[in-house]
Design a protein around this motif. Structure first.
Motif, PDB file in Angstrom:
ATOM      1  N   ILE A  55       8.887  12.857  -8.774  1.00 52.66           N
ATOM      2  CA  ILE A  55      10.147  13.233  -9.725  1.00 52.66           C
ATOM      3  C   ILE A  55      11.389  13.185  -8.751  1.00 52.66           C
ATOM      4  CG2 ILE A  55      11.262  14.426 -11.377  1.00 52.66           C
ATOM      5  CD1 ILE A  55       8.446  14.649 -12.762  1.00 52.66           C
ATOM      6  N   LYS A  56      11.176  14.352  -7.778  1.00 54.93           N
ATOM      7  CA  LYS A  56      12.384  14.446  -6.982  1.00 54.93           C
ATOM      8  C   LYS A  56      12.866  13.340  -6.014  1.00 54.93           C
ATOM      9  CE  LYS A  56      14.375  17.891  -6.029  1.00 54.93           C
ATOM     10  NZ  LYS A  56      14.534  19.102  -5.041  1.00 54.93           N
ATOM     11  N   LEU A  57      11.953  12.418  -5.622  1.00 57.25           N
ATOM     12  CA  LEU A  57      12.189  11.406  -4.776  1.00 57.25           C
ATOM     13  C   LEU A  57      12.719  10.427  -5.714  1.00 57.25           C
ATOM     14  CD1 LEU A  57      11.354  11.058  -1.908  1.00 57.25           C
ATOM     15  CD2 LEU A  57       9.396   9.479  -2.713  1.00 57.25           C
ATOM     16  N   ARG A  58      12.366  10.062  -6.896  1.00 57.82           N
ATOM     17  CA  ARG A  58      12.809   9.039  -7.627  1.00 57.82           C
ATOM     18  C   ARG A  58      14.141   9.423  -8.296  1.00 57.82           C
ATOM     19  NH1 ARG A  58       7.420   7.176 -11.016  1.00 57.82           N
ATOM     20  NH2 ARG A  58       6.409   6.258  -9.348  1.00 57.82           N
ATOM     21  N   ASP A  59      14.514  10.699  -8.576  1.00 56.56           N
ATOM     22  CA  ASP A  59      15.541  11.283  -9.013  1.00 56.56           C
ATOM     23  C   ASP A  59      16.648  10.900  -7.902  1.00 56.56           C
ATOM     24  OD1 ASP A  59      16.400  12.396 -11.083  1.00 56.56           O
ATOM     25  OD2 ASP A  59      15.627  14.368 -10.574  1.00 56.56           O
ATOM     26  N   ARG A  60      16.375  11.232  -6.759  1.00 55.97           N
ATOM     27  CA  ARG A  60      17.244  10.977  -5.614  1.00 55.97           C
ATOM     28  C   ARG A  60      17.650   9.659  -5.448  1.00 55.97           C
ATOM     29  NH1 ARG A  60      16.486   9.662  -0.433  1.00 55.97           N
ATOM     30  NH2 ARG A  60      17.673  10.947   1.202  1.00 55.97           N
ATOM     31  N   ALA A  61      16.440   8.788  -5.415  1.00 60.23           N
ATOM     32  CA  ALA A  61      16.824   7.236  -5.380  1.00 60.23           C
ATOM     33  C   ALA A  61      17.887   6.868  -6.254  1.00 60.23           C
ATOM     34  CB  ALA A  61      15.188   6.593  -5.523  1.00 60.23           C
ATOM     35  N   PHE A  78       0.917  -1.237  -0.105  1.00 61.02           N
ATOM     36  CA  PHE A  78      -0.071  -0.017  -0.021  1.00 61.02           C
ATOM     37  C   PHE A  78       0.838   1.263  -0.059  1.00 61.02           C
ATOM     38  CE2 PHE A  78      -3.463   3.029   1.666  1.00 61.02           C
ATOM     39  CZ  PHE A  78      -4.451   2.193   0.562  1.00 61.02           C
ATOM     40  N   GLY A  79       2.002   1.261   0.717  1.00 61.43           N
ATOM     41  CA  GLY A  79       3.041   2.255   0.876  1.00 61.43           C
ATOM     42  C   GLY A  79       3.380   3.114  -0.455  1.00 61.43           C
ATOM     43  N   PRO A  80       3.854   2.200  -1.270  1.00 61.25           N
ATOM     44  CA  PRO A  80       4.422   2.845  -2.580  1.00 61.25           C
ATOM     45  C   PRO A  80       3.468   3.596  -3.492  1.00 61.25           C
ATOM     46  CG  PRO A  80       4.833   0.782  -2.450  1.00 61.25           C
ATOM     47  CD  PRO A  80       4.498   0.953  -1.087  1.00 61.25           C
ATOM     48  N   MET A  81       2.355   2.614  -3.649  1.00 60.32           N
ATOM     49  CA  MET A  81       0.997   3.121  -4.420  1.00 60.32           C
ATOM     50  C   MET A  81       0.449   4.756  -3.684  1.00 60.32           C
ATOM     51  SD  MET A  81      -0.598   2.418  -7.137  1.00 60.32           S
ATOM     52  CE  MET A  81      -0.567   0.956  -7.468  1.00 60.32           C
ATOM     53  N   ILE A  84      12.421   3.639  -8.253  1.00 59.68           N
ATOM     54  CA  ILE A  84      11.285   3.669  -7.408  1.00 59.68           C
ATOM     55  C   ILE A  84      10.040   3.907  -8.417  1.00 59.68           C
ATOM     56  CG2 ILE A  84       9.730   5.106  -5.978  1.00 59.68           C
ATOM     57  CD1 ILE A  84      12.100   6.412  -4.589  1.00 59.68           C
ATOM     58  N   ASN A  85       8.984   2.936  -8.155  1.00 55.48           N
ATOM     59  CA  ASN A  85       7.734   2.988  -9.167  1.00 55.48           C
ATOM     60  C   ASN A  85       6.731   3.024  -8.003  1.00 55.48           C
ATOM     61  OD1 ASN A  85       7.456   0.297  -8.552  1.00 55.48           O
ATOM     62  ND2 ASN A  85       8.253  -0.445 -10.472  1.00 55.48           N
ATOM     63  N   GLU A  86       5.325   2.953  -8.643  1.00 57.26           N
ATOM     64  CA  GLU A  86       4.366   2.751  -7.255  1.00 57.26           C
ATOM     65  C   GLU A  86       4.178   1.225  -7.007  1.00 57.26           C
ATOM     66  OE1 GLU A  86       4.283   3.089 -10.792  1.00 57.26           O
ATOM     67  OE2 GLU A  86       2.368   2.746 -11.707  1.00 57.26           O
ATOM     68  N   TYR A  87       4.978   0.440  -7.070  1.00 54.75           N
ATOM     69  CA  TYR A  87       5.028  -0.584  -6.642  1.00 54.75           C
ATOM     70  C   TYR A  87       6.011  -1.057  -5.420  1.00 54.75           C
ATOM     71  CZ  TYR A  87       1.877  -1.455 -10.650  1.00 54.75           C
ATOM     72  OH  TYR A  87       1.007  -1.292 -11.478  1.00 54.75           O
ATOM     73  N   GLY A  88       6.963  -0.182  -5.504  1.00 52.66           N
ATOM     74  CA  GLY A  88       8.107  -0.468  -4.448  1.00 52.66           C
ATOM     75  C   GLY A  88       9.254   0.117  -4.876  1.00 52.66           C
ATOM     76  N   ILE A  89      10.374  -0.261  -4.253  1.00 51.32           N
ATOM     77  CA  ILE A  89      12.003  -0.024  -4.613  1.00 51.32           C
ATOM     78  C   ILE A  89      12.781  -0.955  -5.044  1.00 51.32           C
ATOM     79  CG2 ILE A  89      13.925   1.026  -3.667  1.00 51.32           C
ATOM     80  CD1 ILE A  89      12.275   2.102  -1.218  1.00 51.32           C
ATOM     81  N   ALA A 130       5.303   5.445   5.690  1.00 52.87           N
ATOM     82  CA  ALA A 130       6.664   5.628   6.554  1.00 52.87           C
ATOM     83  C   ALA A 130       7.822   4.449   6.127  1.00 52.87           C
ATOM     84  CB  ALA A 130       6.236   5.569   7.844  1.00 52.87           C
ATOM     85  N   ALA A 131       7.296   3.359   6.029  1.00 49.59           N
ATOM     86  CA  ALA A 131       8.386   2.444   5.744  1.00 49.59           C
ATOM     87  C   ALA A 131       9.042   2.403   4.430  1.00 49.59           C
ATOM     88  CB  ALA A 131       7.677   0.768   5.789  1.00 49.59           C
ATOM     89  N   MET A 132       8.434   2.948   3.467  1.00 50.27           N
ATOM     90  CA  MET A 132       9.157   3.188   2.229  1.00 50.27           C
ATOM     91  C   MET A 132      10.092   4.297   2.480  1.00 50.27           C
ATOM     92  SD  MET A 132       7.969   2.960  -1.483  1.00 50.27           S
ATOM     93  CE  MET A 132       8.399   4.456  -2.717  1.00 50.27           C
ATOM     94  N   LEU A 133       9.495   5.441   2.828  1.00 46.76           N
ATOM     95  CA  LEU A 133      10.321   6.629   3.270  1.00 46.76           C
ATOM     96  C   LEU A 133      11.774   6.115   4.080  1.00 46.76           C
ATOM     97  CD1 LEU A 133       7.662   9.646   3.533  1.00 46.76           C
ATOM     98  CD2 LEU A 133       9.396   8.977   1.535  1.00 46.76           C
ATOM     99  N   LYS A 134      11.515   5.499   5.142  1.00 44.03           N
ATOM    100  CA  LYS A 134      12.632   5.029   5.853  1.00 44.03           C
ATOM    101  C   LYS A 134      13.535   4.223   4.946  1.00 44.03           C
ATOM    102  CE  LYS A 134      13.286   3.040  10.382  1.00 44.03           C
ATOM    103  NZ  LYS A 134      13.924   1.756  10.140  1.00 44.03           N
TER     104      LYS A 134
END
Length: 562
Positions: free
Chosen positions: A258-264, A243-246, A271-276, A291-295
């Motif tokens: 975009i910034k989050l994916r860029d950074r990753a 549920f988190g990434p979606m 990163i996509n909507e399914y996870g890392i 929160a778990a995904m951001l962590k």
DNA sequence: GCCGTTTTCGGCCCGACTGTTTTCAGTCG
């Protein structure tokens, strides 16, 4: 040459859109759009910044900085004029048709000579569009429907409309198994469409959506879009363990994602909507919560209201996110009307309503007599009302605070004399007329009100009504400086039709140490509920409890107003 | 056009759905 940030941003956006139709490099287009966003987020006039300061914003390089400078100095841009000479600017309205993008606009123009929505409708009627290579009867019909809907001119929803749609959809969505994401969840004042993340089985949910839909736009096992009561609703399907990434993906904003994916990517992660996943897209890790995904990305939880790529990711990296004000911090409502002026509830009913909500206080702020349409109170009414308030307060858990919403008259004076204001516990001063005065005149009026020692709050500072009335031309920079200098608070009017100040101005005020006062401006009982919309705007403006007047306990609030 | 903790060149977020297609382009979020 007077030149606002809005004009500069619009010029950059215009160049970007025209480049897009001319089959420009999509990344060049994005550079102009990013530049426009950067200017939009500025709280100071871009015209006052040096070239280096503009480049330091990020997303703006040498070239865009030069364009910005030219627009500030001349009001236009040679690059824009060149593009305008080449491409009919009327093509831009075609871009706003759903299902029609820059490639289609370019081809309609070059191959069929279409430059307006009217011409496009005529062409679909004659079946000219379906004869283009790569188009067929279905594409033509879809374009036609889009053009007709555009002609009916839709706008963004306010939060009240969105709430009504969400309540309707709740009857087909399984309770507890979905979240309304998108700009609604980010707390924006207006919402383009509803985005919903669901962990129901699409096989079960899709038929139920179809039943209530005006139209099914598309339907799949990962995504379904319908039109519901005239508005677009997008649903993404996922499972509880992913549920988190979606939710992050569908909450956005797009620049945030975009910034989050860029950074990753810098860390070798995708990163996509399914996870890392790893760089090659393998080893997908899913997460039940945001929160778990951001962590996993070494970031603390970032509240949805901050996700605009306006510095929140950088702040998160350095653990400097503000502790945003929450609903429990708010001890009362600082702007309420009773039936003494144009409200429907009596003072006793308001006190009971405040008690029911667990409020410590409610500011009774009826209009001054100068606002005749609202049955404003005379000096004598006010004294009588004060007496009634005192009687009710003897056995009410929710303290009624004797206040007023005094009119700022067109010459900048107030609707009550100073000696009357001095007796009141809380004074809101608001503009109700003369909203079309020029910038200097209307700014002077609100600043004069700020300077009055009895005025505690400037109510709905710009006077905007979403979708119906443009804000007054107030110079918010000057108003914020005056509010800071005189210790006057600025209101976040929580009515979903106002939400005034708006989020970006709230942030600017907060940065200057100005207190914000959240008030519902309620005239009817249900409207006290609107406080949450004002709270969302405060959070979008990076406010902590310390920035918000409503977070003060009663004694300190009264101490603050003096 | 912008940008750099492998880079001043060569990348640029990533995936779903549709229509008109035999493998993909366009649009959207």
């Amino acid at each position: 040459m007077e030149c606002t940030n809005r004009q500069v941003a619009e010029t950059l956006r215009l160049i970007g859109q025209l480049l897009e139709i001319r089959e420009g490099n999509p990344y060049r287009v994005r550079a102009f759009m990013n530049g426009a966003d950067a200017v939009d987020r500025l709280t100071r006039p871009v015209a006052e910044l040096s070239k280096d300061e503009v480049v330091a914003l990020g997303g703006v390089g040498e070239h865009l900085a030069a364009v910005v400078r030219e627009v500030c100095e001349t009001g236009s841009s040679t690059e824009l004029e060149t593009l305008r000479a080449e491409i009919p600017p009327s093509l831009l309205e075609l871009l706003r048709i759903e299902g029609v993008g820059p490639k289609t606009v370019g081809r309609l123009w070059r191959e069929l000579g279409i430059t307006s929505v009217a011409e496009l409708l005529a062409a679909t009627e004659k079946g000219r569009v379906r004869r283009l290579k790569g188009f067929g009867t279905k594409s033509e019909a879809e374009i036609r429907r889009g053009a007709e809907r555009y002609a009916a001119s839709e706008q963004r929803m306010n939060r009240s409309t969105a709430d009504a749609l969400i309540a309707g959809l709740a009857e087909v969505l399984a309770p507890g198994r979905y979240v309304v994401a998108g700009s609604y969840r980010r707390g924006k004042a207006t919402i383009g469409d509803l985005d919903i993340v669901s962990c129901e089985d699409p096989v079960a949910l899709n038929p139920r959506l179809r039943l209530v839909a005006d139209e099914v736009i598309e339907s799949g096992e990962r995504r379904t879009s319908i039109r519901y009561r005239g508005e677009r609703v997008d649903v993404r399907f996922t499972t509880p363990d992913a549920f988190g990434p979606m939710l992050i993906y569908f909450t956005g904003s797009k620049p945030f994602n975009i910034k989050l994916r860029d950074r990753a990517l810098l860390e070798g992660l995708r990163i996509n909507e399914y996870g890392i996943a790893g760089r090659a897209g393998k080893d997908l890790r899913t997460f039940p919560t945001e929160a778990a995904m951001l962590k996993a990305l070494d970031l603390p939880y970032i509240p949805p209201e901050l996700r605009e790529d306006a510095g929140e990711i950088e702040a998160a990296e350095h653990d400097r996110l503000p502790a945003l004000v929450i609903a429990d911090d708010l001890r009362g409502d600082l702007h309420v009307h009773s039936n003494w002026s144009d409200g429907t509830l009596s003072l006793a009913e308001l006190a009971a309503e405040g008690e029911r909500r667990g409020y410590e206080y409610l500011v009774i702020s009826d209009h001054s007599a100068t606002l005749k349409v609202a049955h404003g109170l005379s000096e004598r009414d006010l004294a009588e009302q004060r007496h009634t308030i005192e009687v009710i307060n003897r056995d009410s858990a929710c303290r009624l605070i004797a206040g007023t919403e005094v009119d700022i008259l067109s010459d900048g004076t107030l609707g009550f004399a100073d000696r009357i204001l001095a007796d009141l516990e809380f004074v809101i001063a608001s503009l109700h007329g003369g909203l079309r005065q020029d910038q200097d005149q209307v700014t002077r009026r609100v600043i004069a009100a700020c300077e009055n020692e009895h005025v505690d709050v400037i109510g709905h500072p710009t006077g905007r009504i979403i979708g119906r009335r443009e804000p007054a031309a107030i110079d918010l920079g000057r108003l914020i400086e005056a509010a800071a200098a005189h210790g006057t608070a600025l209101e976040i009017n929580a009515s979903p039709f106002r939400l005034d100040l708006e989020d970006t101005a709230v942030r600017a005020a907060r940065d200057r140490g100005v207190r914000l006062s959240i008030g519902t401006d309620a005239h009817r009982p249900g409207e006290l509920e609107n406080l949450r919309h004002g709270l969302a705007t405060a959070r979008r403006g990076w406010c902590t409890a310390d920035d918000v007047l409503n977070a003060l306990p009663l004694d300190r609030l009264l101490e603050w107003t003096g």
